[in-house]
Design a protein around this motif. Structure first.
Motif, short mmCIF file in Angstrom:
data_model
loop_
_atom_site.label_atom_id
_atom_site.label_comp_id
_atom_site.label_asym_id
_atom_site.label_seq_id
_atom_site.Cartn_x
_atom_site.Cartn_y
_atom_site.Cartn_z
N HIS A 62 22.58 74.59 41.62
CA HIS A 62 22.09 74.87 40.34
C HIS A 62 21.58 73.42 39.45
O HIS A 62 21.77 73.31 38.39
N LYS A 63 21.44 72.42 40.69
CA LYS A 63 20.97 71.21 40.04
C LYS A 63 19.45 70.80 39.90
O LYS A 63 19.17 69.73 40.22
N ARG A 64 18.63 71.79 40.53
CA ARG A 64 17.45 71.34 40.43
C ARG A 64 16.43 70.79 39.44
O ARG A 64 15.67 69.87 39.54
N PRO A 65 16.87 71.03 38.11
CA PRO A 65 16.36 70.24 37.16
C PRO A 65 16.42 68.63 37.45
O PRO A 65 15.39 68.07 37.04
N ILE A 66 17.39 68.21 38.07
CA ILE A 66 17.55 66.75 38.34
C ILE A 66 16.27 66.41 39.05
O ILE A 66 15.71 65.27 38.92
N GLU A 67 16.06 67.12 40.19
CA GLU A 67 14.90 66.66 41.10
C GLU A 67 13.47 66.71 40.35
O GLU A 67 12.75 65.82 40.65
N HIS A 68 13.30 67.73 39.42
CA HIS A 68 12.11 68.11 38.55
C HIS A 68 11.97 66.83 37.90
O HIS A 68 10.97 66.24 37.61
N HIS A 69 13.13 66.24 37.30
CA HIS A 69 13.25 65.22 36.28
C HIS A 69 12.57 63.87 36.94
O HIS A 69 11.75 63.07 36.15
N PHE A 70 12.85 63.52 38.11
CA PHE A 70 12.37 62.29 38.73
C PHE A 70 11.11 62.59 39.58
O PHE A 70 10.72 61.49 40.30
N ASP A 71 10.64 63.64 39.57
CA ASP A 71 9.27 63.82 40.14
C ASP A 71 8.24 63.44 39.14
O ASP A 71 8.28 63.45 38.05
N ILE A 72 6.95 63.23 39.83
CA ILE A 72 5.74 62.97 38.99
C ILE A 72 5.31 64.35 38.53
O ILE A 72 4.94 65.31 39.28
N ASN A 73 5.25 64.41 37.14
CA ASN A 73 4.45 65.59 36.56
C ASN A 73 3.04 64.97 36.01
O ASN A 73 2.63 64.80 34.91
N THR A 74 2.12 65.19 36.64
CA THR A 74 0.75 64.97 36.60
C THR A 74 0.00 65.58 35.22
O THR A 74 -0.72 65.18 34.47
N ASP A 75 0.52 67.00 35.01
CA ASP A 75 -0.23 67.73 34.00
C ASP A 75 0.31 67.05 32.68
O ASP A 75 -0.34 66.94 31.87
N LEU A 76 1.65 66.76 32.72
CA LEU A 76 2.23 66.31 31.32
C LEU A 76 1.63 64.87 31.22
O LEU A 76 1.35 64.22 30.11
N GLU A 77 1.67 64.06 32.13
CA GLU A 77 0.90 62.81 32.34
C GLU A 77 -0.66 62.61 31.73
O GLU A 77 -0.93 61.98 30.72
N LYS A 78 -1.27 63.73 32.15
CA LYS A 78 -2.80 64.01 31.64
C LYS A 78 -2.80 64.31 30.10
O LYS A 78 -3.34 63.80 29.29
N HIS A 79 -1.64 65.12 29.68
CA HIS A 79 -1.70 65.71 28.47
C HIS A 79 -1.16 64.45 27.50
O HIS A 79 -2.06 64.35 26.53
N LEU A 80 -0.36 63.63 27.81
CA LEU A 80 0.11 62.55 26.91
C LEU A 80 -0.93 61.50 26.94
O LEU A 80 -1.23 60.88 25.99
N GLU A 81 -1.77 61.49 28.00
CA GLU A 81 -3.08 60.45 28.03
C GLU A 81 -3.78 60.75 26.98
O GLU A 81 -4.31 60.17 26.29
N GLN A 82 -4.21 62.05 27.13
CA GLN A 82 -5.17 62.68 26.20
C GLN A 82 -4.92 62.69 24.86
O GLN A 82 -5.78 62.53 23.81
N CYS A 83 -3.54 62.64 24.24
CA CYS A 83 -3.13 62.64 22.93
C CYS A 83 -3.02 61.01 22.63
O CYS A 83 -2.58 60.96 21.46
#
Ligand code: UTP
Length: 296
Positions: free
Chosen positions: A59-80
């Motif tokens: 039940h600890k998958r969110p930890i893996e996601h947290h330290f992964d690269i999230n390109t969609d979020l990065e693109k969104h933050l860059e655009q904003c």
């Protein structure tokens, strides 16, 4: 030998936080806007340890996601144009080299450390508990490494606690050899205040020689049927010296509801954007009638 790897055990059930921890790891609980586990990873990175081995559970998958690269979020933050946030989320996923290994059954902290043996190999390594945040001006892992470099043996960080609180911690008994450094003679898990040999409590930061694995393999299950790390350290002490370094840091145990609330409050009080309003709110709260149980 250089310390290159840190083991972060994060596979525990987090029963003290149920039902919140049924699907969400307590190590991902936010301290305002940063999950607990990120503080610990940042502590490792600032001690130049980038190989971080997470001992996880199903039940600890969110930890893996947290330290992964999230390109969609990065693109969104860059655009904003949210460059500060962008830098923040980019940095943590790029600096760390995360390695995930499953503890298939939650057989205790000692067992969780043993699960990491194939990844650690035969070299010294750090263990940093996934729910303990340490706030210190000096990086305590670096100070532990200095002690390791001098003596070539395991080092455990300890801090002074009030006598009345010793029963919440593992307590060491040691010979003081120089300023803030001890050779440990014994450890006692959660003693009664009267039975505690000292008020030096284990922080949740360890630096081990690989011999700890030999000891973990022969450590019988202790309290609650779990393989206790403290029991393995006791066995290690029979064979080689284990040092303790006393730190003068603020230690936050986010794994208990009260400890978690205290951590959030303390960190908020240290932040420019929250401090003033929070103090005002706390003053109002304390000067008015305190809410009764069940009225919230
Ligand atoms: P705790 O004893 O504080 O965690 O272990 P827990 O077992 O999750 O908590 P409760 O008692 O059920 O509320 C300290 C650290 O060791 C990890 C935990 O995830 C926590 O970060 N741990 C504990 C493991 O990785 N595996 C275990 O079998 C036990």
């Amino acid at each position: 030998m250089v310390v290159r790897k840190a083991v972060l055990p994060v596979a525990g059930w987090g029963t003290r936080f149920l039902p919140a921890t049924k699907a969400m790891p307590k190590e991902m609980f936010p301290i305002i806007d940063k999950p607990v586990i990120q503080f610990i990873v940042e502590e490792c990175l600032s001690a130049n340890i980038e190989n971080v081995i997470f001992v996880t559970g199903r039940h600890k998958r969110p930890i893996e996601h947290h330290f992964d690269i999230n390109t969609d979020l990065e693109k969104h933050l860059e655009q904003c144009g949210k460059t500060d946030l962008l830098r923040n989320i980019m940095e943590i996923s790029r600096l760390i080299n995360p390695i995930y290994i499953r503890q298939k059954e939650q057989l205790g902290l000692g067992h969780a450390v043993l699960v990491a043996e194939p990844v650690v190999g035969y070299e010294p390594f750090v263990v940093a508990l996934g729910d303990i945040i340490v706030r210190d001006n000096k990086n305590i892992l670096e100070r532990m490494m200095e002690v390791y470099n001098r003596f070539g043996k395991s080092v455990i960080a300890v801090f002074e606690v009030d006598r009345k609180d010793v029963s919440k911690y593992g307590i060491i008994y040691g010979r003081h050899i120089e300023k803030d450094i001890y050779i440990i003679d014994d450890l006692i898990e959660k003693p009664k205040p009267k039975e505690a040999p000292s008020n030096l409590a284990i922080v949740g930061r360890y630096l081990f020689t690989p011999r700890i694995f030999e000891k973990l393999k022969v450590t019988p299950p202790g309290k609650g049927g779990e393989i206790q790390l403290t029991d393995a350290i006791k066995l290690l002490i029979e064979d080689e010296a284990v040092y303790a370094i006393k730190i003068d840091a603020k230690v936050y145990d986010t794994g208990t509801p009260l400890g978690y609330i205290q951590t959030v409050l303390d960190f908020a009080l240290h932040r420019d954007d929250l401090r003033e309003d929070l103090i005002l709110y706390l003053k109002q709260l304390l000067s008015s009638s305190i809410p009764q149980i069940d009225t919230v």
